[in-house]
Design a protein around this motif. Sequence first.
Motif, PDB file in Angstrom:
ATOM      1  N   GLY A  72       9.795   0.607 -18.836  1.00 15.44           N
ATOM      2  CA  GLY A  72       8.622   0.539 -18.087  1.00 15.44           C
ATOM      3  C   GLY A  72       9.316   0.260 -17.066  1.00 15.44           C
ATOM      4  N   SER A  73       8.968   0.366 -15.459  1.00 16.61           N
ATOM      5  CA  SER A  73       8.846   0.097 -14.163  1.00 16.61           C
ATOM      6  C   SER A  73       9.401  -0.863 -13.721  1.00 16.61           C
ATOM      7  N   ASN A  74       8.266  -2.136 -14.856  1.00 12.99           N
ATOM      8  CA  ASN A  74       7.839  -3.765 -14.251  1.00 12.99           C
ATOM      9  C   ASN A  74       9.440  -4.279 -14.678  1.00 12.99           C
ATOM     10  N   GLU A  75      10.108  -3.383 -15.493  1.00 12.29           N
ATOM     11  CA  GLU A  75      10.932  -3.926 -16.486  1.00 12.29           C
ATOM     12  C   GLU A  75      12.123  -3.472 -14.830  1.00 12.29           C
ATOM     13  N   THR A  97      -1.645  -4.965  -2.973  1.00 11.36           N
ATOM     14  CA  THR A  97      -0.582  -4.448  -3.312  1.00 11.36           C
ATOM     15  C   THR A  97      -0.529  -4.642  -4.875  1.00 11.36           C
ATOM     16  N   TYR A  98       0.539  -3.915  -5.604  1.00  8.39           N
ATOM     17  CA  TYR A  98       0.244  -3.685  -6.276  1.00  8.39           C
ATOM     18  C   TYR A  98       0.369  -5.087  -6.935  1.00  8.39           C
ATOM     19  N   ALA A  99       0.180  -5.914  -7.912  1.00 14.99           N
ATOM     20  CA  ALA A  99       0.472  -8.190  -8.319  1.00 14.99           C
ATOM     21  C   ALA A  99       1.501  -7.737  -9.064  1.00 14.99           C
ATOM     22  N   LEU A 142       7.354  -0.953  -0.839  1.00 15.17           N
ATOM     23  CA  LEU A 142       6.558  -0.906  -0.301  1.00 15.17           C
ATOM     24  C   LEU A 142       5.211  -0.228  -1.498  1.00 15.17           C
ATOM     25  N   CYS A 143       4.373   0.760  -1.734  1.00 20.10           N
ATOM     26  CA  CYS A 143       3.575   0.442  -3.122  1.00 20.10           C
ATOM     27  C   CYS A 143       3.396   2.134  -2.354  1.00 20.10           C
ATOM     28  N   SER A 144       3.492   3.758  -2.678  1.00 18.55           N
ATOM     29  CA  SER A 144       2.962   4.729  -2.749  1.00 18.55           C
ATOM     30  C   SER A 144       2.680   5.801  -4.019  1.00 18.55           C
ATOM     31  N   ASN A 146      -0.762   3.456  -3.199  1.00 18.06           N
ATOM     32  CA  ASN A 146      -0.686   2.354  -3.578  1.00 18.06           C
ATOM     33  C   ASN A 146      -1.334   1.271  -4.200  1.00 18.06           C
ATOM     34  N   ASN A 147      -1.647   0.785  -5.279  1.00 17.20           N
ATOM     35  CA  ASN A 147      -2.190   0.377  -6.817  1.00 17.20           C
ATOM     36  C   ASN A 147      -2.534  -1.371  -5.952  1.00 17.20           C
ATOM     37  N   PRO A 148      -3.757  -1.321  -4.925  1.00 19.88           N
ATOM     38  CA  PRO A 148      -5.240  -0.959  -6.003  1.00 19.88           C
ATOM     39  C   PRO A 148      -6.027  -0.213  -5.108  1.00 19.88           C
ATOM     40  N   VAL A 171      10.344   1.255  -3.137  1.00 22.09           N
ATOM     41  CA  VAL A 171       9.136   1.998  -2.996  1.00 22.09           C
ATOM     42  C   VAL A 171       8.444   2.677  -4.690  1.00 22.09           C
ATOM     43  N   ASP A 172       7.470   2.271  -4.738  1.00 18.83           N
ATOM     44  CA  ASP A 172       6.737   1.775  -5.914  1.00 18.83           C
ATOM     45  C   ASP A 172       6.756   3.519  -5.794  1.00 18.83           C
ATOM     46  N   GLU A 173       6.658   4.484  -6.943  1.00 19.41           N
ATOM     47  CA  GLU A 173       5.909   5.926  -7.285  1.00 19.41           C
ATOM     48  C   GLU A 173       5.610   5.581  -7.856  1.00 19.41           C
ATOM     49  N   ALA A 174       5.087   4.906  -8.690  1.00 16.22           N
ATOM     50  CA  ALA A 174       4.131   5.329  -9.815  1.00 16.22           C
ATOM     51  C   ALA A 174       3.159   6.236 -10.232  1.00 16.22           C
ATOM     52  N   TYR A 175       3.012   6.917  -9.216  1.00 14.42           N
ATOM     53  CA  TYR A 175       1.833   7.693  -9.351  1.00 14.42           C
ATOM     54  C   TYR A 175       2.273   9.094  -8.172  1.00 14.42           C
ATOM     55  N   GLY A 176       3.550   8.652  -7.985  1.00 14.69           N
ATOM     56  CA  GLY A 176       4.266   9.720  -6.467  1.00 14.69           C
ATOM     57  C   GLY A 176       3.346  11.217  -7.150  1.00 14.69           C
ATOM     58  N   ARG A 197       9.628   4.801 -10.627  1.00 15.42           N
ATOM     59  CA  ARG A 197       8.732   6.184 -10.753  1.00 15.42           C
ATOM     60  C   ARG A 197       8.232   5.626 -12.801  1.00 15.42           C
ATOM     61  N   THR A 198       7.222   6.318 -13.554  1.00 13.47           N
ATOM     62  CA  THR A 198       7.163   5.015 -14.764  1.00 13.47           C
ATOM     63  C   THR A 198       6.947   6.301 -15.620  1.00 13.47           C
ATOM     64  N   PHE A 199       7.241   6.781 -16.877  1.00 15.39           N
ATOM     65  CA  PHE A 199       6.370   8.121 -17.676  1.00 15.39           C
ATOM     66  C   PHE A 199       5.073   7.271 -17.824  1.00 15.39           C
ATOM     67  N   SER A 200       4.736   5.804 -17.834  1.00 12.79           N
ATOM     68  CA  SER A 200       3.180   5.612 -17.845  1.00 12.79           C
ATOM     69  C   SER A 200       2.095   6.265 -17.558  1.00 12.79           C
ATOM     70  N   LYS A 201       1.324   7.284 -16.289  1.00 19.36           N
ATOM     71  CA  LYS A 201       1.301   7.885 -16.226  1.00 19.36           C
ATOM     72  C   LYS A 201       1.018   8.851 -15.515  1.00 19.36           C
ATOM     73  N   THR A 202       1.744   9.714 -15.041  1.00 21.82           N
ATOM     74  CA  THR A 202       1.718  11.285 -14.755  1.00 21.82           C
ATOM     75  C   THR A 202       1.854  11.595 -16.087  1.00 21.82           C
ATOM     76  N   ALA A 208       4.829   4.153 -24.199  1.00 24.47           N
ATOM     77  CA  ALA A 208       6.560   4.282 -24.706  1.00 24.47           C
ATOM     78  C   ALA A 208       7.153   3.183 -24.198  1.00 24.47           C
ATOM     79  N   ARG A 209       6.792   2.956 -22.932  1.00 25.71           N
ATOM     80  CA  ARG A 209       7.435   2.156 -22.476  1.00 25.71           C
ATOM     81  C   ARG A 209       8.748   2.501 -21.500  1.00 25.71           C
ATOM     82  N   LEU A 210       8.637   3.081 -20.811  1.00 22.89           N
ATOM     83  CA  LEU A 210       9.967   4.203 -20.198  1.00 22.89           C
ATOM     84  C   LEU A 210      10.374   4.275 -18.642  1.00 22.89           C
TER      85      LEU A 210
HETATM   86  C1  LIG Z   1       0.796   1.456 -13.578  1.00 21.42           C
HETATM   87  C2  LIG Z   1       2.190   0.488 -12.381  1.00 21.42           C
HETATM   88  C3  LIG Z   1       3.235   1.092 -12.701  1.00 21.42           C
HETATM   89  C4  LIG Z   1       3.629   0.938 -14.441  1.00 21.42           C
HETATM   90  O1  LIG Z   1       4.302   0.040 -15.073  1.00 21.42           O
HETATM   91  P1  LIG Z   1       5.549   0.006 -16.201  1.00 21.42           P
HETATM   92  O2  LIG Z   1       6.234  -0.920 -16.598  1.00 21.42           O
HETATM   93  O3  LIG Z   1       5.683   1.800 -16.004  1.00 21.42           O
HETATM   94  O4  LIG Z   1       3.800   0.520 -17.163  1.00 21.42           O
HETATM   95  C5  LIG Z   1       4.286   0.585 -12.216  1.00 21.42           C
HETATM   96  N1  LIG Z   1       3.521  -0.348 -10.209  1.00 21.42           N
HETATM   97  C6  LIG Z   1       2.617   0.416  -9.795  1.00 21.42           C
HETATM   98  C7  LIG Z   1       2.410   0.111  -9.185  1.00 21.42           C
HETATM   99  C8  LIG Z   1       1.568   0.879 -11.484  1.00 21.42           C
HETATM  100  O5  LIG Z   1       0.530   0.626 -10.677  1.00 21.42           O
END
Ligand SMILES: *Cc1c(COP(=O)(O)O)cnc(C)c1O
Length: 346
Positions: A72-75, A97-99, A142-144, A146-148, A171-176, A197-202, A208-210
């Motif tokens: 996951g991108s958090n790791e 921004t993202y907590a 930065l988050c782009s 930006n969540n939320p 630059v956190d592009e989880a939603y890029g 980037r993350t496999f979690s959203k798109t 799967a946590r990647l």
């Molecule tokens: C959902 C989200 C993530 C994803 O985290 P994972 O650990 O990859 O599931 C990362 N950054 C932001 C801003 C998010 O909203």
Amino acid sequence: MEGYHSPQVDVPVRLNTNEAPDAPPDGWKQRIRGLIDSVQWQRYPDRRASELCSRIGELHGVAPERVFVANGSNEVLQSILLAYGGAGRSSLVFEPTYALHSHISRVTGTEVVERDREPDFSLDPNAAAAAVTEVEPAVTFLCSPNNPTGMVESLEVIATVSAAGEGLVVVDEAYGQFSTHTVLDPVREDDGLIVSRTFSKTWAMAGARLGYCVAAPEVTEQLWKVVLPYHLDSFKQAAGILALDYVVEMEQRVARLVEERGRLVAALREFPVEVWPSGANFVLFRPTERDGTYVWQQLVDRGVLVRNCASWPRLDGCLRVTIGLPAEDDAFLAALGEILETEPVT
Ligand SMILES: *Cc1c(COP(=O)(O)O)cnc(C)c1O
């Protein structure tokens, strides 16, 4: 410390955590069954996940040395802070921004410096650059989009912030992919930038946590040092490689969600709510004639869960809704319409 919480309630329509509403492609699911036989379960995984990194590199047109992968991108963010943050160093975030950017900073012993975005939640490039010069953070987040808030950062903002200091800019592009532009190109020339980037959203693979990042080879080298040995299991590596055979399906899913986002935003604008422009798969809105937490609870009572943003700085009264399947979004809009039409019982 408090742990990180994203409250879950068991209701039929869950639009609170920005997951993809539909499953990965059937072809992927069928082929993943075959992996059970081909994975060498008795062996440790490929420690550097070389094939996965090569395939992600191909996807973005960068060398595999520029890619780091994790659970996951958090790791990924945690690894960046383990390598570059810690005692005596700080990270800089622009709220709201993202907590997890500040949360993981604190967990790794990194001091967090918070600065405010503008009243409309945009980021003024000069103010942001001045903050970097003053704070001298080891890592600026930065988050782009930006969540939320859903708002997209311009390339000008990112270049200005990156040029302002010696530290790294993540630059956190989880939603890029939901957005109109990415920082993946500038990363090739700017060694101080990291794009995660993350496999979690798109990719519809939150289960799967990647996740991964693209950065200078000198940076990814540090990340491989701090992450635990064999952190990414063989099955997950193979599942990620397989997912990359389905780029077209991913892009079609993203395009459907972007179109659906347009429909949802247009419908929301018909209600007495303030709506923020979104480049992501969610929309932030604030009911203007009702209390946000009241509306949130009323939605739950009607079987619809959205995110209550009351605990975010400056987002009191705001709610964030994930783009779902058309039927889920219809259920949300119908419930919201009902709530906003009816006088609250006090
Ligand atoms: C959902 C989200 C993530 C994803 O985290 P994972 O650990 O990859 O599931 C990362 N950054 C932001 C801003 C998010 O909203």
